[in-house]
Scaffold this motif. Structure first.
Motif, PDB file in Angstrom:
ATOM      1  N   ALA A   1      14.644 -13.244  14.907  1.00 26.08           N
ATOM      2  CA  ALA A   1      14.159 -12.980  16.266  1.00 26.08           C
ATOM      3  C   ALA A   1      14.090 -11.477  16.538  1.00 26.08           C
ATOM      4  CB  ALA A   1      15.066 -13.659  17.291  1.00 26.08           C
ATOM      5  N   VAL A   2      15.092 -10.731  16.113  1.00 22.19           N
ATOM      6  CA  VAL A   2      15.092  -9.280  16.313  1.00 22.19           C
ATOM      7  C   VAL A   2      13.977  -8.631  15.502  1.00 22.19           C
ATOM      8  CG1 VAL A   2      16.422  -7.161  15.879  1.00 22.19           C
ATOM      9  CG2 VAL A   2      17.502  -9.122  16.991  1.00 22.19           C
ATOM     10  N   ASN A   3      13.790  -9.062  14.268  1.00 29.50           N
ATOM     11  CA  ASN A   3      12.708  -8.500  13.445  1.00 29.50           C
ATOM     12  C   ASN A   3      11.339  -8.776  14.059  1.00 29.50           C
ATOM     13  OD1 ASN A   3      14.466  -7.451  11.568  1.00 29.50           O
ATOM     14  ND2 ASN A   3      14.224  -9.138  10.119  1.00 29.50           N
ATOM     15  N   ARG A   4      11.144  -9.991  14.549  1.00 34.82           N
ATOM     16  CA  ARG A   4       9.860 -10.328  15.176  1.00 34.82           C
ATOM     17  C   ARG A   4       9.636  -9.514  16.446  1.00 34.82           C
ATOM     18  NH1 ARG A   4      11.145 -16.592  14.273  1.00 34.82           N
ATOM     19  NH2 ARG A   4      10.314 -16.789  12.166  1.00 34.82           N
ATOM     20  N   ALA A   5      10.687  -9.324  17.223  1.00 34.66           N
ATOM     21  CA  ALA A   5      10.572  -8.548  18.461  1.00 34.66           C
ATOM     22  C   ALA A   5      10.234  -7.092  18.148  1.00 34.66           C
ATOM     23  CB  ALA A   5      11.862  -8.644  19.267  1.00 34.66           C
ATOM     24  N   ALA A   6      10.889  -6.522  17.157  1.00 32.62           N
ATOM     25  CA  ALA A   6      10.601  -5.131  16.777  1.00 32.62           C
ATOM     26  C   ALA A   6       9.174  -5.004  16.258  1.00 32.62           C
ATOM     27  CB  ALA A   6      11.598  -4.655  15.720  1.00 32.62           C
ATOM     28  N   HIS A   7       8.744  -5.964  15.464  1.00 32.88           N
ATOM     29  CA  HIS A   7       7.383  -5.934  14.925  1.00 32.88           C
ATOM     30  C   HIS A   7       6.349  -6.045  16.050  1.00 32.88           C
ATOM     31  CE1 HIS A   7       4.247  -6.345  11.930  1.00 32.88           C
ATOM     32  NE2 HIS A   7       3.778  -7.365  12.610  1.00 32.88           N
TER      33      HIS A   7
ATOM     34  N   ALA B   1       6.128  -2.791  17.863  1.00 32.43           N
ATOM     35  CA  ALA B   1       5.502  -1.729  17.076  1.00 32.43           C
ATOM     36  C   ALA B   1       3.987  -1.867  16.986  1.00 32.43           C
ATOM     37  CB  ALA B   1       6.104  -1.699  15.669  1.00 32.43           C
ATOM     38  N   GLN B   2       3.439  -2.937  17.496  1.00 31.31           N
ATOM     39  CA  GLN B   2       1.980  -3.131  17.442  1.00 31.31           C
ATOM     40  C   GLN B   2       1.294  -2.808  18.764  1.00 31.31           C
ATOM     41  OE1 GLN B   2       0.930  -3.496  14.371  1.00 31.31           O
ATOM     42  NE2 GLN B   2       3.120  -3.515  13.993  1.00 31.31           N
ATOM     43  N   GLN B   3       2.029  -2.292  19.718  1.00 31.84           N
ATOM     44  CA  GLN B   3       1.475  -2.015  21.050  1.00 31.84           C
ATOM     45  C   GLN B   3       0.922  -0.588  21.100  1.00 31.84           C
ATOM     46  OE1 GLN B   3       1.273  -4.718  22.998  1.00 31.84           O
ATOM     47  NE2 GLN B   3       2.307  -5.674  21.254  1.00 31.84           N
ATOM     48  N   LEU B   4      -0.320  -0.456  20.691  1.00 35.05           N
ATOM     49  CA  LEU B   4      -0.975   0.857  20.639  1.00 35.05           C
ATOM     50  C   LEU B   4      -1.303   1.388  22.029  1.00 35.05           C
ATOM     51  CD1 LEU B   4      -3.517   0.555  17.702  1.00 35.05           C
ATOM     52  CD2 LEU B   4      -1.702   2.232  17.932  1.00 35.05           C
TER      53      LEU B   4
ATOM     54  N   PRO C   1       4.747   5.890  13.473  1.00 37.79           N
ATOM     55  CA  PRO C   1       5.422   5.508  14.720  1.00 37.79           C
ATOM     56  C   PRO C   1       5.997   4.098  14.605  1.00 37.79           C
ATOM     57  CG  PRO C   1       3.340   6.568  15.214  1.00 37.79           C
ATOM     58  CD  PRO C   1       3.381   6.382  13.719  1.00 37.79           C
ATOM     59  N   GLY C   2       7.145   3.893  15.221  1.00 34.06           N
ATOM     60  CA  GLY C   2       7.794   2.600  15.098  1.00 34.06           C
ATOM     61  C   GLY C   2       8.820   2.344  16.188  1.00 34.06           C
ATOM     62  N   VAL C   3       9.520   1.241  16.017  1.00 32.99           N
ATOM     63  CA  VAL C   3      10.492   0.766  17.003  1.00 32.99           C
ATOM     64  C   VAL C   3      11.793   0.419  16.296  1.00 32.99           C
ATOM     65  CG1 VAL C   3      10.992  -1.066  18.661  1.00 32.99           C
ATOM     66  CG2 VAL C   3       8.685  -0.148  18.490  1.00 32.99           C
ATOM     67  N   VAL C   4      12.905   0.818  16.910  1.00 31.03           N
ATOM     68  CA  VAL C   4      14.230   0.428  16.445  1.00 31.03           C
ATOM     69  C   VAL C   4      14.850  -0.416  17.554  1.00 31.03           C
ATOM     70  CG1 VAL C   4      16.528   1.237  15.799  1.00 31.03           C
ATOM     71  CG2 VAL C   4      14.500   2.505  15.059  1.00 31.03           C
TER      72      VAL C   4
ATOM     73  N   THR D   1      26.091  -7.299  15.749  1.00 32.95           N
ATOM     74  CA  THR D   1      25.179  -6.251  16.145  1.00 32.95           C
ATOM     75  C   THR D   1      24.015  -6.359  15.168  1.00 32.95           C
ATOM     76  OG1 THR D   1      27.017  -4.887  16.871  1.00 32.95           O
ATOM     77  CG2 THR D   1      24.927  -3.779  16.525  1.00 32.95           C
ATOM     78  N   ILE D   2      22.915  -6.911  15.646  1.00 36.67           N
ATOM     79  CA  ILE D   2      21.777  -7.178  14.772  1.00 36.67           C
ATOM     80  C   ILE D   2      20.747  -6.070  14.966  1.00 36.67           C
ATOM     81  CG2 ILE D   2      19.959  -8.807  14.188  1.00 36.67           C
ATOM     82  CD1 ILE D   2      21.780 -11.038  15.187  1.00 36.67           C
ATOM     83  N   LYS D   3      20.305  -5.501  13.852  1.00 34.97           N
ATOM     84  CA  LYS D   3      19.418  -4.342  13.875  1.00 34.97           C
ATOM     85  C   LYS D   3      18.074  -4.705  13.253  1.00 34.97           C
ATOM     86  CE  LYS D   3      23.674  -1.965  13.077  1.00 34.97           C
ATOM     87  NZ  LYS D   3      24.627  -1.706  12.049  1.00 34.97           N
ATOM     88  N   GLY D   4      17.019  -4.170  13.848  1.00 40.34           N
ATOM     89  CA  GLY D   4      15.677  -4.384  13.313  1.00 40.34           C
ATOM     90  C   GLY D   4      14.815  -3.171  13.544  1.00 40.34           C
ATOM     91  N   THR D   5      13.917  -2.924  12.614  1.00 36.27           N
ATOM     92  CA  THR D   5      13.006  -1.787  12.702  1.00 36.27           C
ATOM     93  C   THR D   5      11.633  -2.247  12.242  1.00 36.27           C
ATOM     94  OG1 THR D   5      14.796  -0.279  12.159  1.00 36.27           O
ATOM     95  CG2 THR D   5      12.572   0.565  11.921  1.00 36.27           C
ATOM     96  N   ALA D   6      10.619  -1.722  12.892  1.00 39.26           N
ATOM     97  CA  ALA D   6       9.241  -2.003  12.458  1.00 39.26           C
ATOM     98  C   ALA D   6       8.390  -0.765  12.725  1.00 39.26           C
ATOM     99  CB  ALA D   6       8.675  -3.197  13.220  1.00 39.26           C
ATOM    100  N   GLU D   7       7.397  -0.595  11.870  1.00 38.50           N
ATOM    101  CA  GLU D   7       6.463   0.517  12.023  1.00 38.50           C
ATOM    102  C   GLU D   7       5.114  -0.014  12.451  1.00 38.50           C
ATOM    103  OE1 GLU D   7       6.382   2.213   8.110  1.00 38.50           O
ATOM    104  OE2 GLU D   7       8.015   3.592   8.566  1.00 38.50           O
ATOM    105  N   LEU D   8       4.337   0.875  13.019  1.00 34.01           N
ATOM    106  CA  LEU D   8       2.977   0.569  13.382  1.00 34.01           C
ATOM    107  C   LEU D   8       2.193   0.227  12.127  1.00 34.01           C
ATOM    108  CD1 LEU D   8       0.679   0.578  15.503  1.00 34.01           C
ATOM    109  CD2 LEU D   8       0.414   2.999  15.034  1.00 34.01           C
ATOM    110  N   VAL D   9       1.501  -0.899  12.133  1.00 30.59           N
ATOM    111  CA  VAL D   9       0.695  -1.285  10.996  1.00 30.59           C
ATOM    112  C   VAL D   9      -0.734  -0.881  11.292  1.00 30.59           C
ATOM    113  CG1 VAL D   9      -0.096  -3.183   9.546  1.00 30.59           C
ATOM    114  CG2 VAL D   9       2.215  -3.205  10.458  1.00 30.59           C
TER     115      VAL D   9
END
Length: 161
Positions: free
Chosen positions: A37-43, A46-49, A128-131, A151-159
Motif C-alpha cells: 500500500a505504501v509503495n503504491r501510494a508513493a508511486h 510520483a506521477q502527478q506532473l 523528481p520523486g516522493v518519499v 515504520t514502513i518506507k516507500g519511495t518512487a520516482e517520476l516515470v
C-alpha cells in the motif's frame, strides 16, 4: 494417570506455540500488505506532473496533487477514512500515521541523495520523486506477542522519458 497429565500439558504447550506462530504469520501478511500500500501510494504521488512546468519543458511534481494522490491510495488500499482511521472491513484497528511525505522536485541536483536521520532512511533519486514513511500498528490476533508497530518506507520516482 501421570502420563495423561503429561500429555495434556504437552498439548497445551504445543497449542500455545501454534497460536504464537499463527499470530506471527498474520503479522507478516499484514506487513506485506502495508508495504504494498505504501509503495503504491508513493508511486501514485510520483506521477502527478505539474502541467504548467511541463509546458515549459521542466519535469516537476505538483506537490498538492502528489500529496492528495498518496493519501487517496493509502485510504483505498488500507481501507481508511479521510483521517487515516480504519473503515469496517479493514484489517487495521488503529489509525495509520503518515510520518513523512517528502516531495523531491526539480529544484534539487540529480542524482539526489535523500537522507532522513530520524527514520534511518537513505535513498538515491535519479529524477523528481516522493518519499513516504508511515507508522502502522499491527492488531494482535492473540495476546501471545507484544504489540507490533512498523515504520514502513516507500519511495518512487517520476516515470518519464
Amino acid at each position: 494417570m501421570h502420563k495423561l497429565v503429561a500429555i495434556m500439558a504437552m498439548m497445551t504447550i504445543w497449542l500455545l506455540c501454534h497460536i504464537i506462530q499463527v499470530d506471527e504469520e498474520i503479522a507478516m501478511k499484514h506487513l506485506f500488505q502495508g508495504k504494498r500500500a505504501v509503495n503504491r501510494a508513493a508511486h501514485a504521488a510520483a506521477q502527478q506532473l505539474d502541467k504548467e512546468a511541463l509546458g515549459e519543458g521542466v519535469l516537476r511534481l505538483d506537490e498538492r496533487e502528489a500529496a492528495a494522490a498518496a493519501m487517496q491510495y493509502l485510504q483505498t488500499n488500507l481501507l481508511l477514512d479521510g483521517g487515516g482511521s480504519p473503515l469496517p472491513g479493514s484489517w487495521l484497528r488503529e489509525p495509520v500515521e503518515v510520518l513523512v511525505l517528502d516531495i523531491i522536485n526539480s529544484e534539487q541536483q540529480f542524482p539526489y541523495v535523500y537522507v532522513n536521520e530520524a527514520y534511518q532512511y537513505e535513498v538515491v533519486l535519479q529524477k523528481p520523486g516522493v518519499v513516504l514513511i508511515t507508522g502502522i500498528k499491527h492488531p494482535q490476533t492473540y495476546r501471545g506477542l507484544d504489540p507490533i508497530e512498523w515504520t514502513i518506507k516507500g519511495t518512487a520516482e517520476l516515470v518519464a522519458s
